[in-house]
Design a protein around this motif. Structure first.
Motif, PDB file in Angstrom:
ATOM      1  N   VAL A 193       9.967  -8.944  -3.581  1.00  0.00           N
ATOM      2  CA  VAL A 193      11.183  -9.741  -3.621  1.00  0.00           C
ATOM      3  C   VAL A 193      12.340  -8.963  -4.245  1.00  0.00           C
ATOM      4  CG1 VAL A 193      12.231 -11.775  -4.692  1.00  0.00           C
ATOM      5  CG2 VAL A 193       9.941 -11.918  -3.698  1.00  0.00           C
ATOM      6  N   GLU A 194      12.055  -8.298  -5.347  1.00  0.00           N
ATOM      7  CA  GLU A 194      13.152  -7.722  -6.128  1.00  0.00           C
ATOM      8  C   GLU A 194      13.475  -6.283  -5.739  1.00  0.00           C
ATOM      9  OE1 GLU A 194      12.065  -8.545 -10.228  1.00  0.00           O
ATOM     10  OE2 GLU A 194      11.762 -10.661  -9.712  1.00  0.00           O
ATOM     11  N   LYS A 195      12.462  -5.533  -5.275  1.00  0.00           N
ATOM     12  CA  LYS A 195      12.715  -4.127  -4.936  1.00  0.00           C
ATOM     13  C   LYS A 195      12.797  -3.907  -3.426  1.00  0.00           C
ATOM     14  CE  LYS A 195      12.414  -2.947  -9.262  1.00  0.00           C
ATOM     15  NZ  LYS A 195      13.651  -2.707 -10.010  1.00  0.00           N
ATOM     16  N   HIS A 196      11.795  -4.404  -2.710  1.00  0.00           N
ATOM     17  CA  HIS A 196      11.716  -4.063  -1.301  1.00  0.00           C
ATOM     18  C   HIS A 196      12.718  -4.838  -0.450  1.00  0.00           C
ATOM     19  CE1 HIS A 196       9.689  -2.258   2.169  1.00  0.00           C
ATOM     20  NE2 HIS A 196       9.896  -3.423   2.780  1.00  0.00           N
ATOM     21  N   PHE A 197      12.665  -6.170  -0.507  1.00  0.00           N
ATOM     22  CA  PHE A 197      13.534  -6.966   0.367  1.00  0.00           C
ATOM     23  C   PHE A 197      14.823  -7.400  -0.315  1.00  0.00           C
ATOM     24  CE2 PHE A 197       9.362  -7.813   2.478  1.00  0.00           C
ATOM     25  CZ  PHE A 197       9.691  -7.341   3.740  1.00  0.00           C
ATOM     26  N   LYS A 198      14.775  -7.518  -1.635  1.00  0.00           N
ATOM     27  CA  LYS A 198      15.917  -8.043  -2.398  1.00  0.00           C
ATOM     28  C   LYS A 198      16.382  -9.389  -1.841  1.00  0.00           C
ATOM     29  CE  LYS A 198      17.463  -3.442  -3.785  1.00  0.00           C
ATOM     30  NZ  LYS A 198      17.754  -3.399  -5.218  1.00  0.00           N
ATOM     31  N   LYS A 210       0.840  -1.216   0.000  1.00  0.00           N
ATOM     32  CA  LYS A 210       0.000   0.000   0.000  1.00  0.00           C
ATOM     33  C   LYS A 210       0.867   1.255   0.000  1.00  0.00           C
ATOM     34  CE  LYS A 210      -4.108  -1.033   2.702  1.00  0.00           C
ATOM     35  NZ  LYS A 210      -4.677  -0.676   4.015  1.00  0.00           N
ATOM     36  N   ARG A 211       1.911   1.226   0.838  1.00  0.00           N
ATOM     37  CA  ARG A 211       2.777   2.405   0.977  1.00  0.00           C
ATOM     38  C   ARG A 211       3.835   2.502  -0.116  1.00  0.00           C
ATOM     39  NH1 ARG A 211       3.177   0.486   6.408  1.00  0.00           N
ATOM     40  NH2 ARG A 211       5.277  -0.197   5.860  1.00  0.00           N
ATOM     41  N   SER A 212       3.920   1.486  -0.990  1.00  0.00           N
ATOM     42  CA  SER A 212       5.023   1.437  -1.952  1.00  0.00           C
ATOM     43  C   SER A 212       4.864   2.503  -3.021  1.00  0.00           C
ATOM     44  CB  SER A 212       5.075   0.055  -2.619  1.00  0.00           C
ATOM     45  OG  SER A 212       3.970  -0.101  -3.480  1.00  0.00           O
ATOM     46  N   LYS A 213       5.993   2.919  -3.590  1.00  0.00           N
ATOM     47  CA  LYS A 213       5.983   3.929  -4.651  1.00  0.00           C
ATOM     48  C   LYS A 213       5.090   3.533  -5.827  1.00  0.00           C
ATOM     49  CE  LYS A 213      10.130   6.763  -4.725  1.00  0.00           C
ATOM     50  NZ  LYS A 213      11.520   6.760  -5.217  1.00  0.00           N
TER      51      LYS A 213
END
Lengths: 483, 483
Positions: free
Chosen positions: A363-368, A333-336
């Motif tokens: 997976v790829e942007k937030h936590f990597k 919800k809060r993501s860009k």
């Protein structure tokens, strides 16, 4: 008289038995000749590396050498000598060459040049003779063996669950029908409907979408079991991630709760990756370079951040992130991309089903990192998942991998008879047809859990191949059952 | 919080950790009580042996003990102590018992008494909880693992050949059709025939009868491969030896001739048997006694001459007999049952197909050993088998086992393009549809061989189970696709 007295190239490269007379058999990859000597690169599939055969035109007849073209199959006897060229410790000085099978250079499709993966898919019967597909299928083998070894070492029992089934209770997707009736003219009942009593199984039958339910039956007898077999989806999905026929691994364990289940799944995935890192070094190195090459044509920001082997090590060495669905929704919800309305499906409220774009963001942007997502709303998950105390969620678990998305789906199973039956009734799943499944809850029920790993997605992740059709020998997709 | 803190019974029996406090989980097999103590035999499927839990009614509440009936699932925590009874080194002194799942003694079908195999087949979802089927499926697991280990250790690669296929070239029997069309109302072409262009694969598709042809494609790239997957026959055979769905192992090897092929097959079978002898001692001992018991009801002359384990050792330790079909015909012609017209099909001349009665005579009466029969008349074998120089026979190989009959069928493959094509034309096999198969002979052909092992028949042989439906978890036969 036995024919197979050859030494495999893998063995020669392990041992370099300088001075020995040996026989090699394999297929010509390339030949370079000048008037004094011919160098033939031979490959026998045992390893990605070719072995160099040195042929002196004073020893090997000219008409034989002429037939040693790309793709031809040779039997070469000679002496192993130290190599004079760089990059190899030894080579074979040919005393005799027998051409076992020719390959007309005008017609053989696999000439020593770059072929597109699309073209190679059309000649799937030959593509295993290339470096790329040789590597992919050796890695696939290693991963399959690792699956069996992992579970065997832990005391799990391999169960072959049925492929043909009359139950489609999981409702995991559209199924293929299996029949021996004459489709052009099926037998009819008096009311005009097809008389499936005359079919082979005396009822309608399908190809299985999952061995889970049968796996549960076995787990509630043998404690810890796994399946590893083909499963089927008749979905008309022409994507790089879907096959109509694919292999799944489905462990089911009595006495495991949701946390035990996640622990096992994470340990299992790391084991598989480590096994490949240890046992497939040459192939992974080749596949890493292949991927780098492939990505050169992409814009810089779309290339992988890590090289293939680096990525595998990273996943094997770091803890997976574990968050609940509810936490994931808050992050999304809060993501860009959500705020800037870049997601195709905007996340507005709790209960939304997660799409591939959301999984990839996490997976790829937030936590990597790989993410284990747990405790989904019961409405978007299957009837057999254990209901949590909040009355809203179930003890589901999905594991999301970078570049792949969902690689594992699983849950603690609902072991409580009353809750299971009431959920089935809510979803109009016929409890009478499922008498055998319910018997496991009726008699000696216990907390238990399990998950499913899509084997091809795992092979994709480890090999870096972008299209799932390139990690199974003869892919089945809509309109395609060739070979 | 993780739930699975139990110790498996197999581990306890390996270690007998006297004095330790541990938790067991498993299912009650039997309970014996007097007013001072209850003895509960618990089984968790990890091993055939039950573990004895000793419950003092002063420690464990009466209403809990009451629920510890046959089939109930328990979590027991207590201390491992030296056993006072005979036959076991240790037992568990229960401090607490939690009943995870009850099993109403009025309704639970598996009471501690002898159940017939026929009855247990009807409750296949529960039969794995019995000693017999627990043993069978643990042995089956061990054999499956041994298959993978054998080939992996030898450098063979495991290939998943397709289950759904559009080619039925082998013609090994009737096939199941696979479709997504509406069987009640399939789309029609203008001429009224079913329009399979609208089917999922845009053509007619079947379930595979063998992965051999695709296996050959892989072998002619990777040298040595094997398949291990389900295969299907839509034959209406209600026998103790036939299933509609069964698992096959099909190795294919480039550079192997007929003798190499036979050597591999014999070595492989012996490896599997030795693996079971080493890894399944308790289960085989149980199955041997079960078989002795079963045979008590037979006339003496129909009982096995050897006990199960003795028979397995005998096969593993002795060379198989190797004879040609032509030699076998001579033996059969001169045999007593042929001379006295006791065979149903009398052997009169060379060319006759061998029936089960003849195979059994050779194996069980004449040689009393496994027999490798080679070089059959080409008329009774498949098109792809290599033609021998006599113009009459092919380099086929069948392996016959006592009590089982044919357990392996294989051959050297015809690698010579012209001979293969002319044989296909003789048999009206469409060479154009098989372009991909012929490409392997067109480009880089080589002598190669392979065979198929019916996995269930192997499990039957090792476990001594008489009916093939009792060695696969959920058998598929005419009219039967339950569970």
């Amino acid at each position: 008289m036995a024919f197979n007295k050859r030494v495999k190239i893998k063995t020669i490269l392990d041992q370099h038995p300088i001075g020995s007379e040996i026989t090699l058999m394999g297929w010509v990859r390339t030949k370079r000749s000048n008037k004094n000597v011919s160098f033939i690169a031979l490959n026998d599939g045992s390893i990605i590396t070719n072995y160099q055969v040195v042929a002196d035109p004073n020893v090997i007849a000219e008409d034989v050498l002429k037939k040693c073209t790309t793709g031809a199959c040779l039997k070469v006897t000679g002496t192993v000598v130290e190599s004079q060229g760089a990059g190899q410790a030894s080579e074979l000085n040919a005393k005799s060459i027998e051409v076992l099978g020719e390959a007309d250079p005008e017609k053989y499709p696999l000439q020593p040049k770059k072929h597109s993966l699309e073209f190679l898919r059309e000649i799937a019967h030959l593509r295993m003779r290339t470096n790329t597909f040789g590597a992919v299928f050796r890695v696939r083998h290693a991963l399959a063996f690792a699956v069996n070894k992992y579970f065997n070492d832990k005391g799990f029992f391999y169960i072959h669950t049925p492929i043909i089934t009359a139950s489609d209770a999981e409702g995991a997707g559209e199924t293929f029908k299996v029949t021996t009736l004459d489709i052009a003219n099926p037998p009819r009942s008096e009311d005009g409907s097809v008389d499936f009593k005359q079919d082979f199984f005396e009822r309608e039958a399908n190809l299985t979408v999952s061995g889970q339910l049968e796996g549960e039956l076995a787990a509630l007898a043998l404690s810890e079991i796994y399946t590893f077999g083909p499963t089927f989806r008749a979905e008309n999905s022409n994507t790089t991630r879907h096959l109509a026929e694919f292999w799944m691994i489905e462990p089911e364990m009595a006495f495991y709760d949701a946390e035990d289940n996640a622990d096992l799944a994470e340990d299992f995935l790391k084991y598989l990756i480590n096994y490949a890192l240890t046992n497939c070094q040459e192939d992974l190195k080749f596949l890493e370079n292949r991927l780098l090459d492939e990505e050169k044509s992409k814009p810089v920001d779309q290339r992988s951040e890590m090289r293939l082997i680096e990525k595998l090590k990273f996943v094997a060495e770091n803890d997976f992130v574990r968050i609940t669905y509810t936490e994931a929704i808050e992050i999304l919800k809060r993501s860009k991309p959500n705020q800037k309305k870049k997601f195709q499906f905007l996340i507005e409220e709790w209960g939304a089903d997660l799409q591939s774009e959301h999984e990839r963001y996490l997976v790829e942007k937030h936590f990597k990192k790989p993410v284990i997502l747990t405790d989904y709303p019961k409405e978007i998950k299957s009837f057999y998942m254990r209901q949590n105390e909040d009355g809203k969620t179930v003890a589901a678990m999905d594991i999301l991998f970078p570049g792949i998305g969902e690689i594992i789906g699983g849950s603690q199973r609902e072991e409580r008879m009353e809750l299971l039956v009431s959920r089935m009734e809510e979803l109009n799943i016929p409890t009478d047809e499922m008498w055998w499944f319910l018997d496991t809850r009726r008699f000696g029920s216990t907390p238990h859990s399990g998950f499913g790993l899509g084997f091809e997605r795992m092979v994709q992740f480890v090999t870096g191949m972008g299209n799932i059709r390139d990690v199974i020998a003869f892919p089945r997709t809509p309109g395609n059952a060739e070979f």
